[in-house]
Design a protein around this motif. Sequence first.
Motif, PDB file in Angstrom:
ATOM      1  N   MET A   1      17.579  17.758 -11.007  1.00 45.58           N
ATOM      2  CA  MET A   1      18.068  17.469  -9.862  1.00 45.58           C
ATOM      3  C   MET A   1      16.991  17.478  -8.761  1.00 45.58           C
ATOM      4  N   LEU A   2      16.137  18.701  -8.805  1.00 41.18           N
ATOM      5  CA  LEU A   2      15.033  19.158  -7.656  1.00 41.18           C
ATOM      6  C   LEU A   2      13.951  18.070  -7.994  1.00 41.18           C
ATOM      7  N   SER A   3      13.762  17.812  -9.252  1.00 37.75           N
ATOM      8  CA  SER A   3      12.575  16.643  -9.494  1.00 37.75           C
ATOM      9  C   SER A   3      12.951  15.317  -9.040  1.00 37.75           C
ATOM     10  N   ALA A   4      14.382  14.776  -9.234  1.00 34.84           N
ATOM     11  CA  ALA A   4      14.586  13.453  -8.750  1.00 34.84           C
ATOM     12  C   ALA A   4      14.499  13.453  -7.233  1.00 34.84           C
ATOM     13  N   LEU A   5      14.771  14.775  -6.720  1.00 34.76           N
ATOM     14  CA  LEU A   5      14.909  14.997  -5.113  1.00 34.76           C
ATOM     15  C   LEU A   5      13.494  14.442  -4.775  1.00 34.76           C
ATOM     16  N   ARG A   6      12.524  15.369  -5.351  1.00 35.15           N
ATOM     17  CA  ARG A   6      10.945  15.274  -5.080  1.00 35.15           C
ATOM     18  C   ARG A   6      10.244  13.973  -5.131  1.00 35.15           C
ATOM     19  N   LEU A   7      10.797  13.285  -6.395  1.00 34.53           N
ATOM     20  CA  LEU A   7      10.332  11.994  -6.553  1.00 34.53           C
ATOM     21  C   LEU A   7      10.886  11.013  -5.360  1.00 34.53           C
ATOM     22  N   ALA A   8      12.226  11.135  -5.056  1.00 26.65           N
ATOM     23  CA  ALA A   8      12.523  10.142  -3.926  1.00 26.65           C
ATOM     24  C   ALA A   8      11.889  10.342  -2.614  1.00 26.65           C
ATOM     25  N   ALA A   9      11.625  11.672  -2.349  1.00 24.19           N
ATOM     26  CA  ALA A   9      10.972  12.301  -1.030  1.00 24.19           C
ATOM     27  C   ALA A   9       9.596  11.531  -1.212  1.00 24.19           C
ATOM     28  N   MET A  10       8.884  11.523  -2.288  1.00 28.56           N
ATOM     29  CA  MET A  10       7.705  11.092  -2.557  1.00 28.56           C
ATOM     30  C   MET A  10       7.595   9.521  -2.224  1.00 28.56           C
ATOM     31  N   ALA A  11       8.479   8.878  -2.798  1.00 31.26           N
ATOM     32  CA  ALA A  11       8.617   7.276  -2.522  1.00 31.26           C
ATOM     33  C   ALA A  11       8.771   6.938  -1.183  1.00 31.26           C
ATOM     34  N   LEU A  12       9.666   7.823  -0.419  1.00 33.46           N
ATOM     35  CA  LEU A  12       9.729   7.607   0.987  1.00 33.46           C
ATOM     36  C   LEU A  12       8.649   7.992   1.945  1.00 33.46           C
ATOM     37  N   TYR A  13       7.879   9.098   1.412  1.00 31.19           N
ATOM     38  CA  TYR A  13       6.796   9.328   2.127  1.00 31.19           C
ATOM     39  C   TYR A  13       5.527   8.141   2.142  1.00 31.19           C
ATOM     40  N   PHE A  14       5.686   7.654   0.806  1.00 27.79           N
ATOM     41  CA  PHE A  14       4.494   6.719   0.389  1.00 27.79           C
ATOM     42  C   PHE A  14       4.242   5.751   1.520  1.00 27.79           C
ATOM     43  N   VAL A  15       5.497   5.154   2.017  1.00 27.37           N
ATOM     44  CA  VAL A  15       5.350   3.966   3.047  1.00 27.37           C
ATOM     45  C   VAL A  15       4.716   4.421   4.182  1.00 27.37           C
ATOM     46  N   PRO A  16       5.199   5.469   4.958  1.00 25.60           N
ATOM     47  CA  PRO A  16       4.447   5.776   6.404  1.00 25.60           C
ATOM     48  C   PRO A  16       2.973   6.081   6.098  1.00 25.60           C
ATOM     49  N   ALA A  17       2.752   6.884   4.939  1.00 28.73           N
ATOM     50  CA  ALA A  17       1.370   7.160   4.553  1.00 28.73           C
ATOM     51  C   ALA A  17       0.609   6.002   4.423  1.00 28.73           C
ATOM     52  N   SER A  18       1.064   4.864   3.782  1.00 32.07           N
ATOM     53  CA  SER A  18       0.385   3.968   3.612  1.00 32.07           C
ATOM     54  C   SER A  18       0.177   3.065   4.469  1.00 32.07           C
ATOM     55  N   LEU A  19       1.039   3.047   5.658  1.00 31.10           N
ATOM     56  CA  LEU A  19       0.682   2.513   7.013  1.00 31.10           C
ATOM     57  C   LEU A  19      -0.219   2.995   7.739  1.00 31.10           C
ATOM     58  N   LEU A  20      -0.165   4.505   7.695  1.00 28.43           N
ATOM     59  CA  LEU A  20      -1.139   5.225   8.402  1.00 28.43           C
ATOM     60  C   LEU A  20      -2.658   4.824   7.812  1.00 28.43           C
ATOM     61  N   ASN A  21      -2.713   4.805   6.453  1.00 32.03           N
ATOM     62  CA  ASN A  21      -4.113   4.550   5.604  1.00 32.03           C
ATOM     63  C   ASN A  21      -4.358   3.205   6.018  1.00 32.03           C
ATOM     64  N   LEU A  22      -3.487   2.375   6.361  1.00 32.05           N
ATOM     65  CA  LEU A  22      -3.915   0.770   6.589  1.00 32.05           C
ATOM     66  C   LEU A  22      -4.410   0.703   7.840  1.00 32.05           C
ATOM     67  N   LEU A  23      -3.847   1.528   8.758  1.00 33.93           N
ATOM     68  CA  LEU A  23      -4.695   1.636   9.957  1.00 33.93           C
ATOM     69  C   LEU A  23      -6.015   2.148  10.161  1.00 33.93           C
ATOM     70  N   ILE A  24      -6.211   3.266   9.340  1.00 30.49           N
ATOM     71  CA  ILE A  24      -7.335   3.816   9.200  1.00 30.49           C
ATOM     72  C   ILE A  24      -8.486   2.903   8.587  1.00 30.49           C
ATOM     73  N   VAL A  25      -8.289   1.875   7.616  1.00 28.17           N
ATOM     74  CA  VAL A  25      -9.297   1.215   7.015  1.00 28.17           C
ATOM     75  C   VAL A  25      -9.240  -0.016   7.809  1.00 28.17           C
ATOM     76  N   PHE A  26      -8.288  -0.563   8.476  1.00 33.51           N
ATOM     77  CA  PHE A  26      -8.432  -1.590   9.303  1.00 33.51           C
ATOM     78  C   PHE A  26      -9.245  -1.421  10.478  1.00 33.51           C
ATOM     79  N   LEU A  27      -9.486  -0.056  11.115  1.00 30.41           N
ATOM     80  CA  LEU A  27     -10.349   0.360  12.262  1.00 30.41           C
ATOM     81  C   LEU A  27     -11.609   0.403  11.682  1.00 30.41           C
ATOM     82  N   ARG A  28     -11.898   0.744  10.611  1.00 30.44           N
ATOM     83  CA  ARG A  28     -13.371   0.924  10.048  1.00 30.44           C
ATOM     84  C   ARG A  28     -13.496   0.394   8.731  1.00 30.44           C
TER      85      ARG A  28
END
Length: 244
Positions: A1-28
Amino acid sequence: MLSALRLAAMALYFVPASLLNLLIVFLRPFNTDNSRWCGNVYGRPVLRLFGLTVHRELETLEATPHPYVIVANHQSNHDLFLHGTVVPRATVSIGKTSLKWMPLFGQIYWLAGSVLIDRGNASSAKQSMLQTTEVMQQQKTSIWVFAEGTRNHGKGLKPFKKGAFQMAISAGVPIVPVCASTYKRSMCLNRWRAGHIIVRSLPPIPTTGMSLDDMPALMDRCHAQMQQCIAELDARVAELDSAA
């Protein structure tokens, strides 16, 4: 159960993290330090979320002047999070051209300055390798390569592909092996403390004066050193996990 929750949280985090990284690489765009920034944005929060304790023994990597070729073992897609926190300054990676078309991540990977190689086109791949050699020599930029060419899924170090070693010899730069313990076998995401991972860099292997005739011996030397190191790291991780 904990593993599934962690993987789900990782998937959710991946989207805002990608948007932040997209901003970083667009700026430079194509800045050679983008990989380090983006790797840490992806990696450090996820490693904490997974409950993993990472020990980084990178003294030889940090002491080696640019440029060089890093050769690392490749276990799974989770290497993005683990090795993302290890990438040094002024370092880009090599990957397949197809990665460019992955939503969000592919565009970040491209704009981070990564070298994209079409493995199905020998002429194009060779030209990319030559350009990478020029980048190392002229811009003092180092290259990160998973020399196995594919994930080993924790089943042992696979034979190496030639590309990393061709580049190092052509550019006259050292190989710096970076080894991660076999976390694919040792971590347990269903435990609150999921385990330990050790990442260690080995002393640089010089290539000055070598020719392509020396490449097989260079590959064998690097592979043997990394195989021995991974075995040592796995033994240490077993001790740490048993003491926990």
